[in-house]
Design a protein around this motif. Structure first.
Motif, PDB file in Angstrom:
ATOM      1  N   CYS A  64      19.557   3.597  58.951  1.00  0.00           N
ATOM      2  CA  CYS A  64      19.134   5.011  58.930  1.00  0.00           C
ATOM      3  C   CYS A  64      17.678   5.139  58.502  1.00  0.00           C
ATOM      4  CB  CYS A  64      20.042   5.817  58.014  1.00  0.00           C
ATOM      5  SG  CYS A  64      21.724   6.005  58.655  1.00  0.00           S
ATOM      6  N   ASP A  65      17.278   4.372  57.500  1.00  0.00           N
ATOM      7  CA  ASP A  65      15.877   4.401  57.063  1.00  0.00           C
ATOM      8  C   ASP A  65      14.941   3.994  58.191  1.00  0.00           C
ATOM      9  OD1 ASP A  65      16.723   5.190  54.545  1.00  0.00           O
ATOM     10  OD2 ASP A  65      16.449   3.195  53.633  1.00  0.00           O
ATOM     11  N   GLN A  66      15.300   2.952  58.905  1.00  0.00           N
ATOM     12  CA  GLN A  66      14.471   2.470  60.019  1.00  0.00           C
ATOM     13  C   GLN A  66      14.395   3.503  61.141  1.00  0.00           C
ATOM     14  OE1 GLN A  66      12.754  -0.487  60.599  1.00  0.00           O
ATOM     15  NE2 GLN A  66      13.167  -1.248  58.553  1.00  0.00           N
ATOM     16  N   LEU A  67      15.539   4.048  61.515  1.00  0.00           N
ATOM     17  CA  LEU A  67      15.561   5.042  62.593  1.00  0.00           C
ATOM     18  C   LEU A  67      14.793   6.302  62.190  1.00  0.00           C
ATOM     19  CD1 LEU A  67      19.289   4.740  63.735  1.00  0.00           C
ATOM     20  CD2 LEU A  67      17.268   3.953  64.984  1.00  0.00           C
ATOM     21  N   ASN A  68      14.989   6.757  60.959  1.00  0.00           N
ATOM     22  CA  ASN A  68      14.293   7.958  60.498  1.00  0.00           C
ATOM     23  C   ASN A  68      12.788   7.739  60.427  1.00  0.00           C
ATOM     24  OD1 ASN A  68      16.609   9.538  60.332  1.00  0.00           O
ATOM     25  ND2 ASN A  68      16.998   8.965  58.210  1.00  0.00           N
ATOM     26  N   SER A  69      12.373   6.541  60.051  1.00  0.00           N
ATOM     27  CA  SER A  69      10.941   6.226  60.024  1.00  0.00           C
ATOM     28  C   SER A  69      10.350   6.294  61.431  1.00  0.00           C
ATOM     29  CB  SER A  69      10.707   4.829  59.441  1.00  0.00           C
ATOM     30  OG  SER A  69      11.002   4.812  58.075  1.00  0.00           O
ATOM     31  N   ALA A  70      11.066   5.748  62.393  1.00  0.00           N
ATOM     32  CA  ALA A  70      10.586   5.782  63.781  1.00  0.00           C
ATOM     33  C   ALA A  70      10.564   7.215  64.310  1.00  0.00           C
ATOM     34  CB  ALA A  70      11.458   4.887  64.667  1.00  0.00           C
ATOM     35  N   LEU A  71      11.598   7.992  63.996  1.00  0.00           N
ATOM     36  CA  LEU A  71      11.624   9.401  64.413  1.00  0.00           C
ATOM     37  C   LEU A  71      10.457  10.172  63.801  1.00  0.00           C
ATOM     38  CD1 LEU A  71      15.454  10.040  64.080  1.00  0.00           C
ATOM     39  CD2 LEU A  71      14.135  10.292  66.197  1.00  0.00           C
ATOM     40  N   ALA A  72      10.192   9.935  62.522  1.00  0.00           N
ATOM     41  CA  ALA A  72       9.091  10.622  61.844  1.00  0.00           C
ATOM     42  C   ALA A  72       7.741  10.208  62.432  1.00  0.00           C
ATOM     43  CB  ALA A  72       9.132  10.320  60.345  1.00  0.00           C
ATOM     44  N   ALA A  73       7.587   8.935  62.737  1.00  0.00           N
ATOM     45  CA  ALA A  73       6.325   8.450  63.305  1.00  0.00           C
ATOM     46  C   ALA A  73       6.028   9.107  64.648  1.00  0.00           C
ATOM     47  CB  ALA A  73       6.367   6.927  63.448  1.00  0.00           C
ATOM     48  N   HIS A  74       7.064   9.434  65.388  1.00  0.00           N
ATOM     49  CA  HIS A  74       6.900  10.104  66.684  1.00  0.00           C
ATOM     50  C   HIS A  74       6.876  11.630  66.542  1.00  0.00           C
ATOM     51  CE1 HIS A  74       7.932   6.195  68.370  1.00  0.00           C
ATOM     52  NE2 HIS A  74       7.509   6.634  69.536  1.00  0.00           N
ATOM     53  N   GLY A  75       7.177  12.125  65.358  1.00  0.00           N
ATOM     54  CA  GLY A  75       7.246  13.576  65.157  1.00  0.00           C
ATOM     55  C   GLY A  75       8.478  14.191  65.787  1.00  0.00           C
ATOM     56  N   TRP A  76       9.551  13.417  65.903  1.00  0.00           N
ATOM     57  CA  TRP A  76      10.751  13.862  66.602  1.00  0.00           C
ATOM     58  C   TRP A  76      11.921  14.192  65.686  1.00  0.00           C
ATOM     59  CZ3 TRP A  76      10.697   9.406  70.715  1.00  0.00           C
ATOM     60  CH2 TRP A  76       9.707   9.678  71.671  1.00  0.00           C
ATOM     61  N   GLY A  77      11.735  14.169  64.370  1.00  0.00           N
ATOM     62  CA  GLY A  77      12.844  14.445  63.455  1.00  0.00           C
ATOM     63  C   GLY A  77      13.457  15.821  63.695  1.00  0.00           C
TER      64      GLY A  77
END
Length: 84
Positions: A64-77
């Motif tokens: 979850c931490d990894q996926l959320n980091s990637a989502l945040a980096a793309h601005g897609w959260g």
């Protein structure tokens, strides 16, 4: 929801994927995650997020931490939701 936020049709799909995988497993391989995401025909943006994960085995919180980091980096959260 903010009037300027957009929720994609695939909002929450990543959470469903995580829930399904960890319903029967304590640790999940990246390959299993990628294969299940493809089987479920996730939104192409979400497949991109899943494919960004480094190879390895993941306990739920780490994944979850990894996926959320990637989502945040793309601005897609806000667009696709985060996972827990």
């Amino acid at each position: 929801m903010n009037q300027f936020e957009f929720r994609a049709e695939g909002f929450g799909e990543l959470q469903g994927l995580v829930d399904a995988l960890y319903a029967t497993h304590e640790v999940v391989d990246r390959l299993d995650l990628v294969m299940q995401a493809e089987v479920l025909d996730l939104d192409p943006d979400l497949l991109e997020i899943v494919n960004l994960l480094p190879p390895g085995r993941y306990e739920r919180q780490r994944l979850c931490d990894q996926l959320n980091s990637a989502l945040a980096a793309h601005g897609w959260g806000g667009t696709y939701g985060t996972v827990e």
